[in-house]
Every structure is written in C-alpha cells, then in structure tokens.
Design an enzyme around this catalytic site. Sequence first.
Site, PDB file in Angstrom:
ATOM      1  NE  ARG A   1      68.545  40.541  58.835  1.00 19.70           N
ATOM      2  CZ  ARG A   1      67.338  41.115  58.888  1.00 19.70           C
ATOM      3  NH1 ARG A   1      66.453  40.900  57.922  1.00 19.70           N
ATOM      4  NH2 ARG A   1      67.013  41.913  59.892  1.00 19.70           N
TER       5      ARG A   1
ATOM      6  CD  GLU B   1      69.830  43.544  52.483  1.00 19.80           C
ATOM      7  OE1 GLU B   1      69.463  42.495  51.935  1.00 19.80           O
ATOM      8  OE2 GLU B   1      69.103  44.221  53.244  1.00 19.80           O
TER       9      GLU B   1
ATOM     10  CG  HIS C   1      65.636  44.006  53.215  1.00 20.80           C
ATOM     11  ND1 HIS C   1      66.775  43.791  53.945  1.00 20.80           N
ATOM     12  CD2 HIS C   1      64.620  43.618  54.025  1.00 20.80           C
ATOM     13  CE1 HIS C   1      66.460  43.298  55.140  1.00 20.80           C
ATOM     14  NE2 HIS C   1      65.144  43.193  55.209  1.00 20.80           N
TER      15      HIS C   1
END
Length: 322
Positions: free
Chosen positions: A241, A270, A288
């Site tokens: 994360r 993000e 991601h």
Amino acid sequence: MASPVVVVTRRLPAAVEARLERDYRPVLNPADTLYDPASLPGRCAEAGAAALLCCPTDAVSAEVVAALPTSVKAIATFSVGYDHIDVAAAKARGIVVTHTPDVLTDATADCAMLLLLAAARGAYSAEKLLRTGGWTAWAPTGQIGVQMTGKRLGIYGMGRIGRAVAQRARGFDMQIHYHDVGRLPESVEQGAVYHETAEELLGVSDFLSLHCPLTAQTRHFLDARRIALLPDGAVVVNSARGPIVDDAALIAALRSGKLAAAGLDVFEGEPRFHPDYLTLDNAILFPHIGSATAETRDAMGFMALDNLDAVLAGREPPNRVA
Ligand code: DGY
C-alpha cells in the site's frame, strides 16, 4: 422470492458480472465511473440493496457505513486489502465485511519480483534509452544494474504474499530475511532468517520488499530514519500500500544515491502520486497492477461472490474480516 439486490461500484470481469446477473439483481457500473463514496448510501437505498460489492477505490468510511440503509447486510470488497473500509463501524452496525485473500497471492508476488528485477536492472532507463534513440552501441560500462544473486532480500510482512515472494526469490539464489509480528514455524521459514525488529531487518536488506497491511502502525513505516538504516545502494519495492512509504524521504534517497533504485506499484493518494517520482530514472512505476491478470481478477470476483452467497443465505462467509 426475488433475488437480492447487490450494488456494484466498479465494472467487473465479464464472467463475474455474468454470475452476478444469474444469481442476483445487480446494479452494475458498465461505464466504470468512479463514484463519490458519499453517494453509496443513496445508491444502496434507492436500489433496496442487500449488499455492496466494492473495490479498493471506494473509501467506505465510518460516515458512509453509518448512512447505509438497514437493508445492507454485507460489504464484500473485491480485494484482499480492506484498509479502505471502516471495519469497526461496519461491525458496530452488524454489517458483515469480506475480502478476497489467497487468490491474488501468486499474481501479486510475481509483480513484486517484476519490480525487484526491473528496479535492480534499471529497466525504465534502459528502455527509455532505446525508445528515445540514445542507444548508440553496446557498452561494457553502459546501463549497469545491481545483481540479485546471493543478495539479502528483506521481506517486511511475511504473510501469504511475502512468503510467495520468498519462494520466488530463492530461485534467484537470494538469501531471505524477514520481520513480522512473530516468528514463523521453521517448516514455513525454509531457511529464512527472522529479525525481531524491523530496524534489524533493514540493516541487512540489500533489497527490501514491503508486504505488510496498511494500519496506523505501518503508515509511513519507511521514513527517512528507517531508510538510513538500509545498506547503501539498496533497492526498495512496494507492492503493498502506498502510504507505507514516506514519499518525500524515498525520493530524497533515490536522488542522493543512498538507494540504487525503487519499484512501486502503489502510491499514497493514488491515482495521484508525488510528481517528483516522474523525474527519477531509477524508479520503476506501475499503476497498481499487482493482481491484474485475467485469471486472478476472475478468481477475486468469484471469491467476493462466494462470500456474498454465504452471507445472504445466512451462512458464515469463507473470508470474513468483520
Ligand atoms: C488488493 O486486493 O488489496 C490489491 O491491492 C488489489 O488487488
């Protein structure tokens, strides 16, 4: 009896939506619009939803949970991470929360290896050289990276994904070191060296891969003080994360040469990210994509539905977090 209504916040893989259509009355999001989280209670109320199927892009805060209609019995997230959901608030309201562990372990561990290799070998600057016409000749001293063979890989968080990364890294003849809240059984460690403190782990991590969940304790774990503990020229990878890393500190260390390179699949805030990352040729940056394979995304969706099937049939779901 009419099948339950499920509000789905994002477009999901076709096979997953087909199963949703077969078993439920889903409110889908074919345009894949990013909903304002504050709109979720209204969407659920309007549809008379029995469940919300959400994603890491949906901040299901205590306020959102509090405003959900009483018809909502479950929140199933299409992810293993559930830091975007206020689990305590859901629990307090008797709303079951589920997630999708295991099925994305391999894809995410593969992605961590990809980042480790790409960062170590300067994949971004090498490709940039070629694409911008700067490659004039093979050079004995050109595009020199960091060798992984024999190096110490520090794994911070030796859960499912951390262990899968260790398994892969052994194939590259890396020495595995780790820190977690407790030591694993020897049969699981498979020779990996346990460090009682994160600081001790950092001191031996030629490569560091982060695999802990995001919690109040791990937020900005990798800050300037801890980066200073890493060996000079270390390589850092984060596929867990974004907020686990203090961006300003990481960027400063990549600029100064304290760190040789970094590979990042996740970012604080993000899809926004610290703009200075774009100025760094020694950073490899992904949007991601850790779990983004067709097989894994289908499996995540099916697992989210297995969880919903159980809750809505009054059974214990296989992957409950609250
Ligand atoms: C997760 O599942 O938590 C990932 O970050 C998205 O696959």
